[in-house]
Design an enzyme around this catalytic site. Structure first.
Site, short mmCIF file in Angstrom:
data_model
loop_
_atom_site.label_atom_id
_atom_site.label_comp_id
_atom_site.label_asym_id
_atom_site.label_seq_id
_atom_site.Cartn_x
_atom_site.Cartn_y
_atom_site.Cartn_z
N GLY A 9 42.59 43.82 41.42
CA GLY A 9 43.53 43.41 40.37
C GLY A 9 44.72 44.36 40.34
O GLY A 9 45.26 44.67 39.28
N GLY A 12 48.43 43.46 38.69
CA GLY A 12 48.63 43.23 37.26
C GLY A 12 49.34 44.38 36.57
O GLY A 12 49.72 45.37 37.19
N ASP A 35 44.27 42.19 45.46
CA ASP A 35 44.41 41.18 44.41
C ASP A 35 44.15 39.83 45.04
O ASP A 35 43.97 39.74 46.26
CB ASP A 35 45.83 41.24 43.78
CG ASP A 35 45.78 40.84 42.30
OD1 ASP A 35 45.31 39.72 42.00
OD2 ASP A 35 46.20 41.64 41.44
N ASP A 53 39.09 38.12 46.42
CA ASP A 53 38.72 37.34 45.25
C ASP A 53 37.56 38.09 44.57
O ASP A 53 36.47 38.18 45.13
CB ASP A 53 38.28 35.93 45.70
CG ASP A 53 37.82 35.08 44.53
OD1 ASP A 53 37.80 35.60 43.39
OD2 ASP A 53 37.49 33.91 44.76
N TYR A 143 37.31 36.49 25.49
CA TYR A 143 37.65 37.77 26.13
C TYR A 143 36.89 38.92 25.47
O TYR A 143 36.26 39.74 26.14
CB TYR A 143 39.17 37.97 26.01
CG TYR A 143 39.70 39.32 26.45
CD1 TYR A 143 39.62 39.73 27.77
CD2 TYR A 143 40.32 40.17 25.52
CE1 TYR A 143 40.14 40.96 28.17
CE2 TYR A 143 40.85 41.38 25.91
CZ TYR A 143 40.75 41.78 27.23
OH TYR A 143 41.26 42.99 27.61
N LYS A 147 33.99 41.43 26.98
CA LYS A 147 34.13 42.90 26.99
C LYS A 147 32.94 43.55 26.28
O LYS A 147 32.42 44.57 26.73
CB LYS A 147 35.46 43.32 26.34
CG LYS A 147 36.69 42.95 27.18
CD LYS A 147 36.68 43.64 28.52
CE LYS A 147 37.85 43.32 29.41
NZ LYS A 147 37.73 43.85 30.76
#
Ligand code: AKB
Length: 315
Positions: A9, A12, A35, A53, A143, A147
């Site tokens: 990632g 980002g 990414d 991925d 989300y 978390k």
């Protein structure tokens, strides 16, 4: 301090700046950025870059073996606002990617993991002011649920399998290099771009919505600090509360007006207001300060000055 790092990632908002910082510390060849697509050319062109991925265990493992990776920073995630539009996708991405990385550590392919949690783990039944580390947590967003559950799994993998996983509950992060995407705190970045471009901003949160925030340099410092601390200093293996400052949209507008007097702010709250209302307005982070000496540097005035200076040339 030799380490071979993979950032998943890396294109980002936080992943990109983490890539630049870790390359500065460990050297370009020791930090592999990855990414799902080439959507940040500054990152892609700054060193070794792999398409990965995060949902595909094999592709992560192949990259780990190819580059002899010992540490993974898992920065890929679907954030709060987008997660409410695609709940099952958010659940799948956020949980599957975490299990892949924790399982690689459990199987000893890697030694260390950084995984970001968020203030989204808290909910409407959490004390709103000065929210403590240990408190009621009933998140109302997908989300936030991912978390909170992720934190439990991190602690579980540490307790049962001795996995060295470290985590921070990031507040909203303000930065100028890469735009955030899909969060509820994104307004605090968009506002600077719009102030310079149009001298006005229509905010999707109401004027008195106070949320915990942090400037990117402080967030990166916290991430590096927790990852370089001695393992026995990390006494919390779910995730650490982390605070910098707290402010409302009205406060940030006032701060911008000091530099751009003609700046006009309007308010049209949308579905993100309910998300913001369910989160704390300020955080108590004394454990992070005590255990690994966390401290922030930027207040709102310093952030505004830096954001407007850095973004000025763009517009
Ligand atoms: C979001 O707004 O979803 C994120 C976060 C606070 O985790 N920036």
């Amino acid at each position: 301090m030799s380490s071979k790092i993979l950032i998943i990632g890396a294109c980002g908002q936080i992943g990109s700046e983490l890539t630049f910082k870790l390359r500065e510390i460990y050297g370009n060849d020791n930090v592999i950025a990855s990414d799902i697509s080439y959507n940040n050319l500054d990152v892609v062109n700054s060193g070794i870059f792999e398409i990965i991925d995060a949902m595909d265990y094999k592709s992560v493992k192949i990259c780990v073996e190819k580059h002899n990776i010992d540490t993974i920073y898992l920065m890929a995630a679907m954030l709060s606002a987008t997660g409410e539009k695609y709940p099952m996708k958010a659940w799948d991405l956020n949980m599957t990617s975490l299990f892949h990385v924790l399982d690689l550590a459990k199987a000893k392919f890697i030694k260390k993991v950084f995984w970001p949690s968020s203030i989204a783990v808290f909910g409407p039944t959490t004390p709103k002011q000065d929210t403590p580390q240990y408190t009621t947590m009933e998140p109302t967003t997908v989300y936030g649920i991912t978390k909170q559950v992720g934190e439990r799994w991190c602690e579980y993998y540490h307790e049962k399998y001795n996995v060295d996983v470290r985590s921070i509950r990031y507040p909203g992060i303000i930065s100028w290099k890469t735009l955030p995407g899909g969060g509820t705190t994104d307004y605090a970045v968009e506002i600077y771009h719009e102030a310079l471009k149009n001298k006005s901003y229509d905010c999707f949160l109401s004027e008195d919505t106070a949320l915990p925030m942090l400037f990117m340099d402080d967030a990166i410092k916290a991430t590096v600090d927790i990852m370089t601390a001695n393992a026995d200093a990390i006494k919390i293996r779910s995730s650490y509360n982390l605070a910098g400052i707290s402010f409302t949209p009205k406060d940030i507008a006032a701060s911008i007006k000091k530099h751009i007097p003609e700046f006009k702010m309007s308010y049209t709250p949308d579905f993100r207001q309910a998300i913001a209302d369910s989160w704390p307005s300020s955080i108590n982070d004394m454990e992070a300060r005590k255990h690994w000496n966390w401290q922030h540097s930027y207040d709102l005035e310093a952030i505004t000055k830096e954001m407007l200076t850095q973004l000025k040339d763009k517009y």
